[in-house]
Design a protein around this motif. Structure first.
Motif, PDB file in Angstrom:
ATOM      1  N   ASN A  14       0.800  -1.241   0.000  1.00  0.00           N
ATOM      2  CA  ASN A  14       0.000   0.000   0.000  1.00  0.00           C
ATOM      3  C   ASN A  14       0.829   1.286   0.000  1.00  0.00           C
ATOM      4  OD1 ASN A  14      -2.507  -1.309  -0.084  1.00  0.00           O
ATOM      5  ND2 ASN A  14      -2.442  -1.644   2.127  1.00  0.00           N
ATOM      6  N   TYR A  15       1.839   1.313  -0.848  1.00  0.00           N
ATOM      7  CA  TYR A  15       2.586   2.551  -1.091  1.00  0.00           C
ATOM      8  C   TYR A  15       2.168   3.081  -2.458  1.00  0.00           C
ATOM      9  CZ  TYR A  15       5.703   1.377   2.766  1.00  0.00           C
ATOM     10  OH  TYR A  15       6.220   1.081   4.007  1.00  0.00           O
ATOM     11  N   PRO A  40       3.427  10.222   6.380  1.00  0.00           N
ATOM     12  CA  PRO A  40       4.025  10.562   7.678  1.00  0.00           C
ATOM     13  C   PRO A  40       3.769   9.544   8.791  1.00  0.00           C
ATOM     14  CG  PRO A  40       2.883  12.458   6.765  1.00  0.00           C
ATOM     15  CD  PRO A  40       2.567  11.290   5.888  1.00  0.00           C
ATOM     16  N   ASP A  41       2.702   8.769   8.675  1.00  0.00           N
ATOM     17  CA  ASP A  41       2.421   7.784   9.720  1.00  0.00           C
ATOM     18  C   ASP A  41       3.237   6.498   9.547  1.00  0.00           C
ATOM     19  OD1 ASP A  41       0.985   7.094   7.416  1.00  0.00           O
ATOM     20  OD2 ASP A  41      -0.610   6.117   8.561  1.00  0.00           O
ATOM     21  N   ARG A  42       4.081   6.458   8.513  1.00  0.00           N
ATOM     22  CA  ARG A  42       4.957   5.314   8.269  1.00  0.00           C
ATOM     23  C   ARG A  42       6.400   5.793   8.223  1.00  0.00           C
ATOM     24  NH1 ARG A  42       1.988   1.883   3.549  1.00  0.00           N
ATOM     25  NH2 ARG A  42       3.010   0.106   4.514  1.00  0.00           N
ATOM     26  N   ASN A  43       7.335   4.950   8.577  1.00  0.00           N
ATOM     27  CA  ASN A  43       8.745   5.305   8.633  1.00  0.00           C
ATOM     28  C   ASN A  43       9.430   4.875   7.330  1.00  0.00           C
ATOM     29  OD1 ASN A  43      11.641   4.810   9.138  1.00  0.00           O
ATOM     30  ND2 ASN A  43      11.136   5.467  11.212  1.00  0.00           N
ATOM     31  N   PHE A  44      10.127   5.811   6.672  1.00  0.00           N
ATOM     32  CA  PHE A  44      10.736   5.449   5.393  1.00  0.00           C
ATOM     33  C   PHE A  44      11.912   4.494   5.565  1.00  0.00           C
ATOM     34  CE2 PHE A  44      13.378   9.206   6.144  1.00  0.00           C
ATOM     35  CZ  PHE A  44      14.613   8.802   5.675  1.00  0.00           C
ATOM     36  N   GLN A  50      11.787  -3.086   4.408  1.00  0.00           N
ATOM     37  CA  GLN A  50      10.781  -3.986   3.841  1.00  0.00           C
ATOM     38  C   GLN A  50      11.072  -4.253   2.359  1.00  0.00           C
ATOM     39  OE1 GLN A  50       7.163  -1.852   4.520  1.00  0.00           O
ATOM     40  NE2 GLN A  50       6.996  -2.470   6.651  1.00  0.00           N
ATOM     41  N   LEU A  51      11.463  -3.212   1.637  1.00  0.00           N
ATOM     42  CA  LEU A  51      11.790  -3.370   0.224  1.00  0.00           C
ATOM     43  C   LEU A  51      12.979  -4.314   0.061  1.00  0.00           C
ATOM     44  CD1 LEU A  51      11.503  -2.712  -2.789  1.00  0.00           C
ATOM     45  CD2 LEU A  51      12.854  -0.628  -2.367  1.00  0.00           C
ATOM     46  N   SER A  52      14.007  -4.146   0.869  1.00  0.00           N
ATOM     47  CA  SER A  52      15.185  -5.023   0.798  1.00  0.00           C
ATOM     48  C   SER A  52      14.805  -6.472   1.060  1.00  0.00           C
ATOM     49  CB  SER A  52      16.244  -4.576   1.807  1.00  0.00           C
ATOM     50  OG  SER A  52      16.767  -3.340   1.451  1.00  0.00           O
ATOM     51  N   ASP A  79       2.158  20.301   5.247  1.00  0.00           N
ATOM     52  CA  ASP A  79       1.952  21.416   6.168  1.00  0.00           C
ATOM     53  C   ASP A  79       3.176  21.480   7.063  1.00  0.00           C
ATOM     54  OD1 ASP A  79       1.631  19.623   8.375  1.00  0.00           O
ATOM     55  OD2 ASP A  79      -0.499  19.471   7.964  1.00  0.00           O
ATOM     56  N   SER A  80       3.138  22.290   8.087  1.00  0.00           N
ATOM     57  CA  SER A  80       4.340  22.500   8.896  1.00  0.00           C
ATOM     58  C   SER A  80       4.654  21.325   9.824  1.00  0.00           C
ATOM     59  CB  SER A  80       4.196  23.775   9.721  1.00  0.00           C
ATOM     60  OG  SER A  80       3.079  23.662  10.577  1.00  0.00           O
ATOM     61  N   VAL A  81       3.716  20.382   9.982  1.00  0.00           N
ATOM     62  CA  VAL A  81       3.934  19.270  10.905  1.00  0.00           C
ATOM     63  C   VAL A  81       4.242  17.971  10.173  1.00  0.00           C
ATOM     64  CG1 VAL A  81       2.898  17.909  12.754  1.00  0.00           C
ATOM     65  CG2 VAL A  81       2.400  20.352  12.574  1.00  0.00           C
ATOM     66  N   ASP A  82       3.455  17.642   9.181  1.00  0.00           N
ATOM     67  CA  ASP A  82       3.588  16.357   8.497  1.00  0.00           C
ATOM     68  C   ASP A  82       4.208  16.518   7.120  1.00  0.00           C
ATOM     69  OD1 ASP A  82       2.351  14.925  10.570  1.00  0.00           O
ATOM     70  OD2 ASP A  82       0.365  15.408   9.785  1.00  0.00           O
ATOM     71  N   ALA A  83       4.994  15.528   6.747  1.00  0.00           N
ATOM     72  CA  ALA A  83       5.604  15.539   5.420  1.00  0.00           C
ATOM     73  C   ALA A  83       5.617  14.130   4.852  1.00  0.00           C
ATOM     74  CB  ALA A  83       7.024  16.079   5.489  1.00  0.00           C
ATOM     75  N   ASP A  84       5.250  14.025   3.588  1.00  0.00           N
ATOM     76  CA  ASP A  84       5.403  12.757   2.884  1.00  0.00           C
ATOM     77  C   ASP A  84       6.859  12.614   2.487  1.00  0.00           C
ATOM     78  OD1 ASP A  84       2.651  12.417   2.983  1.00  0.00           O
ATOM     79  OD2 ASP A  84       2.326  12.961   0.895  1.00  0.00           O
ATOM     80  N   ALA A  85       7.364  11.395   2.537  1.00  0.00           N
ATOM     81  CA  ALA A  85       8.696  11.111   2.014  1.00  0.00           C
ATOM     82  C   ALA A  85       8.515  10.464   0.649  1.00  0.00           C
ATOM     83  CB  ALA A  85       9.453  10.174   2.947  1.00  0.00           C
ATOM     84  N   VAL A  86       9.281  10.923  -0.322  1.00  0.00           N
ATOM     85  CA  VAL A  86       9.271  10.323  -1.646  1.00  0.00           C
ATOM     86  C   VAL A  86      10.593   9.572  -1.797  1.00  0.00           C
ATOM     87  CG1 VAL A  86       9.175  10.721  -4.131  1.00  0.00           C
ATOM     88  CG2 VAL A  86       7.834  12.172  -2.579  1.00  0.00           C
ATOM     89  N   VAL A  87      10.503   8.258  -1.889  1.00  0.00           N
ATOM     90  CA  VAL A  87      11.683   7.414  -2.053  1.00  0.00           C
ATOM     91  C   VAL A  87      11.853   7.184  -3.544  1.00  0.00           C
ATOM     92  CG1 VAL A  87      12.711   5.170  -1.528  1.00  0.00           C
ATOM     93  CG2 VAL A  87      11.230   6.293   0.169  1.00  0.00           C
TER      94      VAL A  87
END
Length: 97
Positions: A14-15, A40-44, A50-52, A79-87
């Motif tokens: 579910n990414y 943001p609720d998941r750790n990159f 997990q990918l490895s 926003d100023s608190v949450d950020a999506d990470a793009v791998v």
């Protein structure tokens, strides 16, 4: 192809996949490549682990794994608190689905 396996990993876990992400290598070269979003609720770091594990279970060739060496992360601030990470994967250059 490694890009197909990354896409399969994302669908299974579910990414959200970005098919034509523009990112830079560590030397600043811009490339078009495959990417996925980690909310943001998941750790990159967990996502990369997990990918490895997923790729190891698929027993892919070591030369394909070399394409992961330049894996990079950008943050897209929602926003100023949450950020999506793009791998994204700069060594999968000029990727087009």
């Amino acid at each position: 192809m490694l890009a197909d396996l990354i896409r399969e990993f994302c669908n299974t876990n579910n990414y959200e996949v970005i098919e034509n992400y523009s990112g830079s290598t560590f030397l600043g070269e811009m490339v078009t490549t495959l990417a996925f979003i980690v909310k943001p609720d998941r750790n990159f770091f967990d996502a990369l682990e997990q990918l490895s594990s997923f790729l190891a279970a698929k027993e892919i060739d070591d030369s394909a794994i070399e394409e992961l060496e330049g894996t990079n992360v950008d943050y897209v601030y929602t926003d100023s608190v949450d950020a999506d990470a793009v791998v994204y994967f700069p060594f999968i250059k000029d990727y087009h689905p």
